[in-house]
Write a protein that holds these residues in place. Structure first.
Motif, mmCIF file in Angstrom:
data_model
loop_
_atom_site.group_PDB
_atom_site.id
_atom_site.type_symbol
_atom_site.label_atom_id
_atom_site.label_comp_id
_atom_site.label_asym_id
_atom_site.label_seq_id
_atom_site.Cartn_x
_atom_site.Cartn_y
_atom_site.Cartn_z
ATOM 1 N N TYR A 291 0.444 -0.988 -0.020
ATOM 2 C CA TYR A 291 -0.334 0.227 0.055
ATOM 3 C C TYR A 291 0.883 1.345 -0.079
ATOM 4 O O TYR A 291 2.274 0.742 0.244
ATOM 5 N N ILE A 292 0.268 2.350 -1.125
ATOM 6 C CA ILE A 292 1.131 3.174 -0.777
ATOM 7 C C ILE A 292 0.136 4.312 0.432
ATOM 8 O O ILE A 292 -0.710 3.561 0.752
ATOM 9 N N LEU A 293 1.051 5.379 1.089
ATOM 10 C CA LEU A 293 0.508 6.127 2.305
ATOM 11 C C LEU A 293 -1.242 6.873 1.587
ATOM 12 O O LEU A 293 -2.041 6.677 1.497
ATOM 13 N N GLN A 294 -1.232 7.137 0.264
ATOM 14 C CA GLN A 294 -2.617 7.646 -0.389
ATOM 15 C C GLN A 294 -3.248 6.413 -1.011
ATOM 16 O O GLN A 294 -4.724 7.160 -0.292
ATOM 17 N N ASP A 295 -3.288 5.106 -1.007
ATOM 18 C CA ASP A 295 -4.178 4.488 -0.714
ATOM 19 C C ASP A 295 -4.960 3.931 0.861
ATOM 20 O O ASP A 295 -5.834 4.150 0.630
ATOM 21 N N LEU A 296 -4.117 4.593 1.974
ATOM 22 C CA LEU A 296 -4.904 4.676 2.933
ATOM 23 C C LEU A 296 -5.543 6.507 3.153
ATOM 24 O O LEU A 296 -6.904 5.894 3.821
ATOM 25 N N VAL A 297 -4.882 7.264 2.731
ATOM 26 C CA VAL A 297 -5.792 8.107 3.486
ATOM 27 C C VAL A 297 -6.887 8.484 1.626
ATOM 28 O O VAL A 297 -8.173 8.442 2.652
ATOM 29 N N ASP A 298 -7.278 7.410 1.201
ATOM 30 C CA ASP A 298 -8.182 7.202 0.009
ATOM 31 C C ASP A 298 -8.679 6.212 0.915
ATOM 32 O O ASP A 298 -10.507 6.276 0.525
ATOM 33 N N SER A 299 -8.843 5.730 2.154
ATOM 34 C CA SER A 299 -10.118 4.367 2.483
ATOM 35 C C SER A 299 -9.897 5.181 3.072
ATOM 36 O O SER A 299 -11.003 4.677 4.236
ATOM 37 N N GLY A 300 -9.949 6.635 3.624
ATOM 38 C CA GLY A 300 -10.409 7.318 4.867
ATOM 39 C C GLY A 300 -9.954 7.361 6.234
ATOM 40 O O GLY A 300 -9.918 7.698 7.066
ATOM 41 N N LEU A 301 -8.679 7.289 5.820
ATOM 42 C CA LEU A 301 -7.465 7.190 7.072
ATOM 43 C C LEU A 301 -6.941 7.982 7.233
ATOM 44 O O LEU A 301 -6.418 8.570 6.104
ATOM 45 N N LEU A 302 -6.386 8.578 8.330
ATOM 46 C CA LEU A 302 -5.674 10.137 8.168
ATOM 47 C C LEU A 302 -4.027 8.975 8.182
ATOM 48 O O LEU A 302 -3.595 8.458 8.967
ATOM 49 N N PRO A 303 -3.368 9.934 7.213
ATOM 50 C CA PRO A 303 -1.726 9.802 7.620
ATOM 51 C C PRO A 303 -1.183 9.918 8.725
ATOM 52 O O PRO A 303 -0.663 8.451 8.955
ATOM 53 N N LEU A 304 -2.015 10.915 9.901
ATOM 54 C CA LEU A 304 -0.890 10.164 11.200
ATOM 55 C C LEU A 304 -1.887 8.839 11.844
ATOM 56 O O LEU A 304 -0.763 8.656 12.751
ATOM 57 N N SER A 305 -2.074 8.605 11.184
ATOM 58 C CA SER A 305 -2.718 7.296 11.916
ATOM 59 C C SER A 305 -1.521 6.144 11.567
ATOM 60 O O SER A 305 -1.367 5.119 12.244
ATOM 61 N N PHE A 306 -0.908 6.140 10.378
ATOM 62 C CA PHE A 306 -0.443 5.489 10.116
ATOM 63 C C PHE A 306 0.716 5.536 10.919
ATOM 64 O O PHE A 306 1.933 5.303 11.595
ATOM 65 N N ARG A 307 1.652 6.661 10.998
ATOM 66 C CA ARG A 307 2.663 6.893 12.866
ATOM 67 C C ARG A 307 2.005 6.695 13.274
ATOM 68 O O ARG A 307 2.620 5.531 14.143
ATOM 69 N N TYR A 308 1.001 6.834 14.007
ATOM 70 C CA TYR A 308 0.982 6.240 14.954
ATOM 71 C C TYR A 308 0.521 4.650 14.879
ATOM 72 O O TYR A 308 1.350 3.810 16.183
ATOM 73 N N PHE A 309 0.130 3.528 14.077
ATOM 74 C CA PHE A 309 0.362 2.592 13.949
ATOM 75 C C PHE A 309 1.982 1.788 14.496
ATOM 76 O O PHE A 309 1.628 0.893 14.959
ATOM 77 N N PHE A 310 2.815 3.068 13.437
ATOM 78 C CA PHE A 310 4.186 2.734 13.764
ATOM 79 C C PHE A 310 4.920 3.034 15.212
ATOM 80 O O PHE A 310 4.963 1.993 15.599
ATOM 81 N N LEU A 311 4.193 3.354 16.113
ATOM 82 C CA LEU A 311 4.708 4.339 16.877
ATOM 83 C C LEU A 311 4.317 2.799 17.798
ATOM 84 O O LEU A 311 4.700 3.004 18.741
ATOM 85 N N GLN A 312 2.940 1.910 17.174
ATOM 86 C CA GLN A 312 2.549 0.998 18.500
ATOM 87 C C GLN A 312 3.437 -0.641 18.760
ATOM 88 O O GLN A 312 3.813 -1.730 18.854
ATOM 89 N N ALA A 313 5.060 -0.268 17.740
ATOM 90 C CA ALA A 313 5.813 -1.535 17.637
ATOM 91 C C ALA A 313 7.361 -0.826 18.193
ATOM 92 O O ALA A 313 7.745 -0.593 17.357
ATOM 93 N N HIS A 314 7.801 -1.129 18.399
ATOM 94 C CA HIS A 314 9.081 -1.350 18.858
ATOM 95 C C HIS A 314 10.177 -1.380 17.879
ATOM 96 O O HIS A 314 9.729 -1.986 16.751
ATOM 97 N N TYR A 315 10.967 -0.319 17.003
ATOM 98 C CA TYR A 315 11.331 -0.736 15.740
ATOM 99 C C TYR A 315 12.241 -1.594 15.734
ATOM 100 O O TYR A 315 13.022 -1.845 14.545
#
Ligand code: AMP
Ligand code: ZN
Length: 470
Positions: A291-315
């Motif tokens: 998925y590219i970020l725009q795919d997530l945005v097109d399905s109604g998700l916020l870009p920063l929600s992907f940052r939040y998703f990323f923060l949910q796991a240790h790198y």
């Protein structure tokens, strides 16, 4: 754990307190994208991770110089110098100029980074803008007797660099045996790698340059050595990249740089981030599960929600992406922002409470960038009624300088909402009833939705609906 920022160093395999080479300053180099196609959300993890690192260094009061390269030539389809040049291949397939393709996808990457709350790096350097620097480094290697020529290019001889296996704890003998069965090449060791590749006879390349060894193009690895050294000096603090770079690309970078520069330690701290998996495999362009970020945005998700998703796991942990996990992250992010922004300025800021209640958050950040723990701390702070709203705001401002979630200022776009076909249908039916002036029916549908916690707001652009926060 004692004071300071502790980072896991792939070189020593330990968490170590970060001590900058130059007091007050940190130099960071991150391997950047190969810009032959769109960067997917898996590709964005290295840059979210590097941003988390840079923010943590700044929270220590350090001035940071962050350098990222853009690979726009020389990265072959196989990291170990086999196959076609990814840029040339994309150009041939599309009938476009390689520069044009590189410019388009560099821009897409930069735009997506910004949408994820990642500031632009201090230095963004393109491989094609640094051909002389790469040639110069190859000349230095040649002068030290670390190179040899075969029919398709100039190669680095890893036998001239006894520490080659150290970073990735490679078993070279085993690797040699395994690879030799599959390929017979002119290379002296199978781990030897290209510094300069000759343009193939009869093949018209778009990108090629003159060099002391003939017309051709640089091998992929040399660009990172040449550019990081140019912008950060002959030794620098931290080098980051995806975990896949450990055995080949970064081992090669060390061999070239330490040999060319005649030094024992080019980089102090090596940091690597794990992959994002999707549908049971690494999310990757070659597998097509992206998925590219725009795919997530097109399905109604916020870009920063992907940052939040990323923060949910240790790198350093592999992270699994699923549509459900992403939708849950989107809800979690919106809820946290809504709760943060609902806090008033009342009650005054209790500085003592800021110092004590921020301790858990700071400890999480300083413990090798433990974002999930820090996110939990932020979630706790927002709800902590023992603290005045103003104190909670002050704490969240501090947390957010590191998390980068825009908690107190993000404008949650009203028009972007969850997708739910059943609710969409009911909302549309209520709208039709209103237009037909069937008020009782419209109210009945509104009440039915309200009973399950869904509220409707009528806006000039039509109705939008929202689930009330639990
Ligand atoms: P590339 O543009 O393919 O050279 O990849 C750029 C960076 O993204 C590299 O550092 C890779 O390690 C990283 N990367 C690629 N796929 C993923 C993934 N699924 N999860 C995390 N990092 C990835
Ligand atoms: Zn690199």
């Amino acid at each position: 754990m004692t004071e300071g920022l502790f980072l896991f160093n792939s070189r020593t395999r330990k968490k170590e307190r970060f001590v900058p080479i130059k007091p007050g300053h940190a130099g960071v180099y991150s391997c950047g994208p190969t810009v032959y196609s769109a960067q997917h959300i898996g590709n964005m993890r290295p840059y979210l991770f590097a941003d988390l690192l840079v923010r943590a260094l700044k929270a220590q009061g350090l001035k940071v110089t962050h350098v990222i390269n853009v690979t726009d030539v020389g990265h072959l389809t196989d990291d170990a110098d086999a196959g076609e040049d990814k840029m040339e291949k994309a150009a041939a397939q599309s009938g476009r100029r390689a520069e044009e393709i590189a410019a388009e996808y560099t821009e897409q990457w930069l735009v997506d980074r910004r949408r994820l709350g990642i500031p632009d790096p201090d230095v963004l350097c393109k491989a094609t803008d640094h051909i002389p620097e790469q040639i110069e480094m190859i000349r230095q290697l040649e002068a030290k007797g670390a190179t040899y020529r075969i029919s398709d290019g100039i190669y680095f001889d890893i036998a001239k660099f006894p520490r080659y296996a150290d970073l990735a704890r490679l078993d070279l003998a085993q690797q040699e045996g395994a690879n030799r069965i599959e390929e017979v090449t002119e290379k002296r060791q199978s781990a030897d790698f290209a510094l300069w590749k000759f343009a193939e006879k009869g093949v018209q390349r778009q990108q090629e340059w003159d060099s002391p060894w003939g017309v051709g193009f640089p091998g992929w690895h040399i660009e990172c050595s040449a550019m990081s050294t140019k912008y950060l000096g002959e030794t620098f603090d931290i080098h980051t990249g995806g975990i896949d770079h450990l055995p080949v690309h970064h081992s090669n970078e060390i061999a070239q740089s330490e040999t060319a520069l005649g030094i024992d330690r080019w980089v102090n701290v090596w940091m690597h981030e794990e992959f994002i998996d999707f549908q049971g495999e690494k999310m990757s362009k070659s597998l097509g599960n992206v998925y590219i970020l725009q795919d997530l945005v097109d399905s109604g998700l916020l870009p920063l929600s992907f940052r939040y998703f990323f923060l949910q796991a240790h790198y350093r942990k592999q992270q699994t992406f699923t549509d459900d996990a992403m939708a849950a992250a989107d809800r979690g992010y919106r809820r946290l922002v809504a709760q943060a922004q609902a806090l008033s300025e009342d009650g005054g800021v209790d500085e003592q409470a800021v110092a004590s209640h921020g301790a858990e958050f700071r400890a999480a950040m300083n413990d090798d960038l433990n974002a999930p723990r820090a996110l939990a701390a932020a979630t706790q702070i927002v709800r902590d009624e023992s603290l005045s709203p103003a104190t909670r705001r002050a704490l969240l401002t501090e947390c957010d300088a590191w998390l980068g979630l825009d908690l107190l200022t993000a404008a949650l776009p009203q028009a972007i909402q969850e997708k739910d076909p059943r609710i969409d249908r009911l909302v549309a039916a209520r709208q039709a009833a209103r237009q037909a002036k069937e008020w009782a029916e419209a109210d009945r549908i509104r009440d039915e939705l309200a009973a399950e916690g869904v509220t409707i707001e009528d806006t000039p652009d039509g109705p939008i609906w929202r689930r009330s926060e639990p």
